[in-house]
Structures are given as structure tokens and as C-alpha cells.
Write an enzyme that holds these catalytic residues in place. Structure first.
Site, PDB file in Angstrom:
ATOM      1  N   HIS A 182       4.894  16.258  13.757  1.00  0.00           N
ATOM      2  CA  HIS A 182       5.002  15.096  14.652  1.00  0.00           C
ATOM      3  C   HIS A 182       4.212  15.305  15.948  1.00  0.00           C
ATOM      4  O   HIS A 182       4.515  14.694  16.977  1.00  0.00           O
ATOM      5  CB  HIS A 182       6.462  14.814  15.083  1.00  0.00           C
ATOM      6  CG  HIS A 182       7.353  14.293  14.003  1.00  0.00           C
ATOM      7  ND1 HIS A 182       8.690  14.631  13.933  1.00  0.00           N
ATOM      8  CD2 HIS A 182       7.124  13.454  12.974  1.00  0.00           C
ATOM      9  CE1 HIS A 182       9.238  14.019  12.895  1.00  0.00           C
ATOM     10  NE2 HIS A 182       8.300  13.300  12.279  1.00  0.00           N
ATOM     11  N   ASP A 285      19.484   5.552   6.290  1.00  0.00           N
ATOM     12  CA  ASP A 285      19.009   4.623   7.313  1.00  0.00           C
ATOM     13  C   ASP A 285      20.051   4.480   8.413  1.00  0.00           C
ATOM     14  O   ASP A 285      21.204   4.116   8.153  1.00  0.00           O
ATOM     15  CB  ASP A 285      18.720   3.263   6.659  1.00  0.00           C
ATOM     16  CG  ASP A 285      17.947   2.360   7.598  1.00  0.00           C
ATOM     17  OD1 ASP A 285      18.476   2.023   8.678  1.00  0.00           O
ATOM     18  OD2 ASP A 285      16.812   1.999   7.248  1.00  0.00           O
ATOM     19  N   PHE A 286      19.623   4.753   9.642  1.00  0.00           N
ATOM     20  CA  PHE A 286      20.579   4.789  10.747  1.00  0.00           C
ATOM     21  C   PHE A 286      21.264   3.449  10.983  1.00  0.00           C
ATOM     22  O   PHE A 286      22.420   3.400  11.388  1.00  0.00           O
ATOM     23  CB  PHE A 286      19.888   5.280  12.027  1.00  0.00           C
ATOM     24  CG  PHE A 286      20.873   5.676  13.075  1.00  0.00           C
ATOM     25  CD1 PHE A 286      21.492   6.903  13.023  1.00  0.00           C
ATOM     26  CD2 PHE A 286      21.228   4.796  14.089  1.00  0.00           C
ATOM     27  CE1 PHE A 286      22.442   7.267  13.962  1.00  0.00           C
ATOM     28  CE2 PHE A 286      22.173   5.147  15.035  1.00  0.00           C
ATOM     29  CZ  PHE A 286      22.782   6.389  14.975  1.00  0.00           C
ATOM     30  N   GLU A 387       1.947   6.437  16.217  1.00  0.00           N
ATOM     31  CA  GLU A 387       1.072   7.523  15.764  1.00  0.00           C
ATOM     32  C   GLU A 387      -0.266   6.987  15.262  1.00  0.00           C
ATOM     33  O   GLU A 387      -1.310   7.585  15.505  1.00  0.00           O
ATOM     34  CB  GLU A 387       1.785   8.342  14.679  1.00  0.00           C
ATOM     35  CG  GLU A 387       2.855   9.223  15.299  1.00  0.00           C
ATOM     36  CD  GLU A 387       3.897   9.706  14.305  1.00  0.00           C
ATOM     37  OE1 GLU A 387       4.707   8.871  13.852  1.00  0.00           O
ATOM     38  OE2 GLU A 387       3.901  10.895  13.988  1.00  0.00           O
TER      39      GLU A 387
HETATM   40  P1  ADP Z   1       9.458   7.176  10.235  1.00  0.00           P
HETATM   41  O1  ADP Z   1       9.807   8.610  10.453  1.00  0.00           O
HETATM   42  O2  ADP Z   1       9.506   6.758   8.802  1.00  0.00           O
HETATM   43  O3  ADP Z   1       8.240   6.697  10.979  1.00  0.00           O
HETATM   44  P2  ADP Z   1      10.891   5.405  12.038  1.00  0.00           P
HETATM   45  O4  ADP Z   1      10.388   5.931  13.322  1.00  0.00           O
HETATM   46  O5  ADP Z   1      10.474   4.059  11.591  1.00  0.00           O
HETATM   47  O6  ADP Z   1      10.710   6.444  10.861  1.00  0.00           O
HETATM   48  O7  ADP Z   1      12.502   5.431  12.129  1.00  0.00           O
HETATM   49  C1  ADP Z   1      13.306   5.071  11.060  1.00  0.00           C
HETATM   50  C2  ADP Z   1      14.757   5.211  11.505  1.00  0.00           C
HETATM   51  O8  ADP Z   1      14.962   4.392  12.671  1.00  0.00           O
HETATM   52  C3  ADP Z   1      15.740   4.727  10.442  1.00  0.00           C
HETATM   53  O9  ADP Z   1      16.858   5.587  10.387  1.00  0.00           O
HETATM   54  C4  ADP Z   1      16.161   3.365  11.006  1.00  0.00           C
HETATM   55  O10 ADP Z   1      17.459   3.022  10.612  1.00  0.00           O
HETATM   56  C5  ADP Z   1      16.127   3.627  12.499  1.00  0.00           C
HETATM   57  N1  ADP Z   1      16.055   2.357  13.231  1.00  0.00           N
HETATM   58  C6  ADP Z   1      15.070   1.441  13.207  1.00  0.00           C
HETATM   59  N2  ADP Z   1      15.401   0.355  13.965  1.00  0.00           N
HETATM   60  C7  ADP Z   1      16.638   0.603  14.452  1.00  0.00           C
HETATM   61  C8  ADP Z   1      17.544  -0.126  15.289  1.00  0.00           C
HETATM   62  N3  ADP Z   1      17.247  -1.329  15.772  1.00  0.00           N
HETATM   63  N4  ADP Z   1      18.723   0.454  15.599  1.00  0.00           N
HETATM   64  C9  ADP Z   1      19.036   1.688  15.125  1.00  0.00           C
HETATM   65  N5  ADP Z   1      18.242   2.411  14.330  1.00  0.00           N
HETATM   66  C10 ADP Z   1      17.062   1.887  13.993  1.00  0.00           C
END
Ligand code: ADP
Length: 402
Positions: A182, A285-286, A387
Site C-alpha cells: 500500500h 464487507d465492513f 492510488e
Molecule cells: P480496497 O482495498 O479493495 O481498495 P476499499 O478502500 O474500497 O478497499 O475499502 C473497502 C472497505 O471499505 C469495505 O470493507 C467496505 O465495506 C468499506 N466501506 C466502504 N464504504 C463504506 C462506508 N460508507 N461505511 C463503512 N465502510 C465502508
């Protein structure tokens, strides 16, 4: 200053994520995701001017995938270029640059060889990144091809932080050390934080928390990464969507014996079935976990507690590593959007000079903002990461010099 169209590509094992930027305006012209490469039916999602187009299509490999992508870029109705020559630079996300690359580089034969060499350090990523580079060199032969490495920003980590307590020859013979990942994101948000504080990029000590599907946290001293939570692989450190993060390595031997698991199963368990998914039993998924927690699901609630506790523990250790910290930054999907995580991760740290302003923390706009209270000696920021845009920027730097 001349505008350039820059394509950024991120190739996974069966996917190609891409974005076309107009630089230096930082404008996204098109983006898309091609998934399930190699399956009977692959799926392409293509976004241009806010409109989404989707199609199922048969794509055997990355070269075919990129052909499809470039076809859509040239499409008369949706397209944004008439000829591939208009793409003057292609930036590739490359996961592992080993100890050999401390910044983005133009891809030459020598660079290709090195990326090939690092395949054994990142067998799940580098081969696909490489496939993307080879395909793109064929399809965009006049473009400058640039590699941006996830590991590059972390090449400044000193031996005291990158060596493991293993026999020293394992580092020499097998290159086993902390590399960190990252890096593009940690570099960008730490520099942006310096900017927000009116300082130059080398005048900041920061702790940057990248909390997405993958999660990592970095200690940045005078603008340089000096420690980070991901290690030899992205499995170490924080609890993530499906990765366990730190565990006692003894657990692996115990499980191998007790459950008769082989290496492949153990790898799968720790990378794909653990973390928030394993703890909550709900999802990786959060957002799903938060919803379940809100309606009283105890495992979901507890998984959030454990997730935040680990972040806090790392923040505490990096406060010690840095000695003096100017800023803490939250970024990526969870870091940018989950006030509860930011709050819990920084709770009861007033004695360290960290005081969150609850009201600012709970706002949803502006996306980039300070969320610490005025009397917090360490500033806390939310800084959205991008990124792809950083890779586009690095690529543009090379293209504009040509
Ligand atoms: P990646 O590592 O795939 O780039 P992201 O930076 O898109 O991941 O982050 C994905 C995570 O962010 C998932 O767990 C998703 O649930 C969480 N997330 C995205 N939007 C929200 C939100 N509005 N509230 C809480 N969590 C979120």
C-alpha cells in the site's frame, strides 16, 4: 502545459481494473473493471461520464482482456480515444518491487526481468501484473509504460524494523524481510497531510492508517516510511476483510496437526476465511458487519471491537517508534467512511496528545478534513486516497519529460 491521456491498469489473477485520466487536470475520463477472466463468461463494467455500461463477454487471458478494454476506449459511441496512440502513458500497479525499486520507473527490459524475479516473492500478484505489462506493451506500443510498486515507499524502512527474528541467512539467502505494501497510498496521504499542515513533505512525522479490504498502517518519519504493519506478505499486521493479520505462528503448526490441514488449506484459511469475515461470520464487507452490529449481532459487534483494538495497538507502537508524532491519517474505504472505527481506534489516548472532535468525526463532508479537536497536539485527518490517480501522476511525470 500539454494534457496527456494516461491509462492506469491494475491486473489481478482474473481481473483488470483500469482508469483513464486526463493529466495534469486529474480528470477521470473512463474507468472499468473486467472480471472473471478465464471463466466461460467474463464480465465488463465500464463507466464513462457517470454512465455505467455492462456486458458479459468471453475473455481467455489478460491480453484478450486488454484488447476488449482498448476496444471500448475506442468505441465510436462510448469511446474516449480514436487511436491507441492518444494514450501516451500506461501506469501499472505492480505489487512487489523487492528491494530493487524505491520509486516508480519506466519499464525497460531490465525492469521487466526484475519484476519477473520478484514473482517468487509475490506469486499471487506479480505474475498477473507482468501479464498486464506485456499485454499493454503490445496493445499500446507507442505509450510510455511505467511501473508503480506497492513496496517502493517502504524501501526506507531500516533493518531494525525490517528484519525478523529468524536466522540471518534467511534474509540473505531467501530475501525474507518486511517489505510492506500500500506504499502508493501511504506516500500520498502522508504528503497531503504535510501540505494540510503547511509543511513540506519531509517535515512531517505521521501515522497513516490505510483501512480498506486490505489494511495496513505506516510510521512516517520526516516524510519517509520507517515501519509498516504488512510484512514479507500482505498477511501480517492489522485484521483485514478476510486476512487474519498478526497471529502466533504456533497456531499454524497446531492447526496443521489438529485439523490435518495442508499448506494450501492453511494459506486459504489465513488469507481468505479469517479477519472480519472469520470473526463476524457475516461478511468481509465492513458495511454489512456494521448493519448486523447495529441490530444486535454480538459477533459482528465484537469483530469491530477487535479490528479497532489492533489498530490502536499499532498506533501506540508507532507513537513510540516516531518519538514525536505530528499527525494521524485515516484513509481508504473504512478509514474514510467509518466514524466508529476512527473513534474506537483513538479512544482514551488523550494522554498521548490525541483528542478527537466527535462532531467533526461524524460529519460526512468535506471528505478531506481535520477531525481532531483544537487542543489535540497530534492532528488527526481523513484524507481520501486514490492510488490510481497517484500512479497516473507518476506516469504523467515521465510522459511530460519526454
Ligand atoms: P480496497 O482495498 O479493495 O481498495 P476499499 O478502500 O474500497 O478497499 O475499502 C473497502 C472497505 O471499505 C469495505 O470493507 C467496505 O465495506 C468499506 N466501506 C466502504 N464504504 C463504506 C462506508 N460508507 N461505511 C463503512 N465502510 C465502508
Amino acid at each position: 502545459m500539454q494534457s496527456e491521456k494516461i491509462l492506469v491498469i491494475n491486473c489481478g489473477s482474473s481481473s483488470i481494473k483500469y482508469k483513464v485520466f486526463l493529466m495534469p487536470q486529474e480528470k477521470t475520463l473512463a474507468s472499468g473493471l473486467l472480471e472473471k477472466i478465464g471463466d466461460k463468461k467474463s464480465h465488463l463494467k465500464y463507466l464513462v461520464e457517470g454512465k455505467i455500461f455492462q456486458t458479459d463477454i468471453s475473455v481467455k487471458n489478460h491480453i484478450e482482456g486488454l484488447e476488449v478494454v482498448s476496444g471500448y476506449l475506442k468505441d465510436k459511441n462510448l469511446g474516449i480515444i480514436k487511436d491507441v496512440k492518444e494514450i501516451t502513458g500506461v501506469g501499472h500497479r505492480v505489487v512487489h518491487g523487492g528491494e530493487g525499486f524505491n520509486s516508480s520507473v519506466i519499464i525497460t527490459e531490465k525492469v521487466l526481468k526484475k519484476i519477473e524475479e520478484y514473482k517468487n516473492l509475490a506469486p499471487l500478484h506479480n505474475p498477473h501484473n507482468l501479464a498486464g505489462i506485456i499485454a499493454s506493451s503490445k496493445l499500446f506500443p507507442t505509450s510510455v509504460q511505467v511501473a508503480a510498486f506497492d513496496t517502493a515507499f517502504h524501501t526506507t524502512i531500516p533493518p531494525v524494523a525490517y528484519l525478523y527474528g529468524l536466522p540471518y541467512n534467511f534474509y540473505k539467502d531467501f530475501s525474507i524481510r518486511r517489505y510492506g505494501f500500500h506504499g502508493t497510498s501511504h506516500r500520498y496521504v502522508s504528503r497531503r497531510a504535510a501540505g494540510l499542515m503547511g509543511r513540506n513533505k519531509y517535515q512531517i512525522n505521521a501515522i497513516t492508517c490505510h483501512l480498506g479490504n486490505g489494511c495496513s498502517i505506516t510510521a512516517v518519519k520526516s516524510g519517509h516510511s520507517v515501519d509498516t504493519s504488512m510484512g514479507f506478505t500482505p498477511l501480517e499486521g492489522l485484521i483485514m476483510g478476510t486476512r487474519s493479520g498478526d497471529i502466533d505462528p504456533g497456531i499454524i503448526f497446531y492447526l496443521a496437526e489438529k485439523m490435518n490441514l495442508d499448506l494450501k488449506q492453511l494459506n486459504n484459511l489465513l488469507n481468505k476465511e479469517s479477519g472480519l469475515l472469520g470473526l463476524s461470520g457475516v461478511s468481509n464487507d465492513f458495511r454489512d458487519i456494521s448493519q448486523e452490529a447495529a441490530i444486535g449481532n454480538k459477533k459482528a459487534q465484537f469483530s469491530i471491537e477487535i479490528f479497532c483494538y489492533r489498530i490502536k495497538k499499532y498506533i501506540g507502537s508507532y507513537l513510540a517508534v516516531l518519538g514525536k508524532t505530528d499527525a494521524i491519517v485515516f484513509t481508504a474505504g473504512i478509514g474514510e467512511n467509518a466514524p466508529l472505527v476512527r473513534k474506537k481506534s483513538l479512544e482514551n489516548m488523550e494522554n498521548f496528545g490525541i483528542i478527537l472532535d466527535d462532531e467533526k468525526n461524524n460529519l460526512s463532508q468535506p471528505k478531506e478534513r481535520e477531525i481532531s479537536s483544537d487542543n489535540s497536539s497530534i492532528k488527526v485527518f481523513i484524507i481520501p486516497t486514490d492510488e490510481e490517480l497517484r500512479i497516473a501522476y507518476d506516469t504523467y511525470q515521465f510522459v511530460s519529460k519526454k
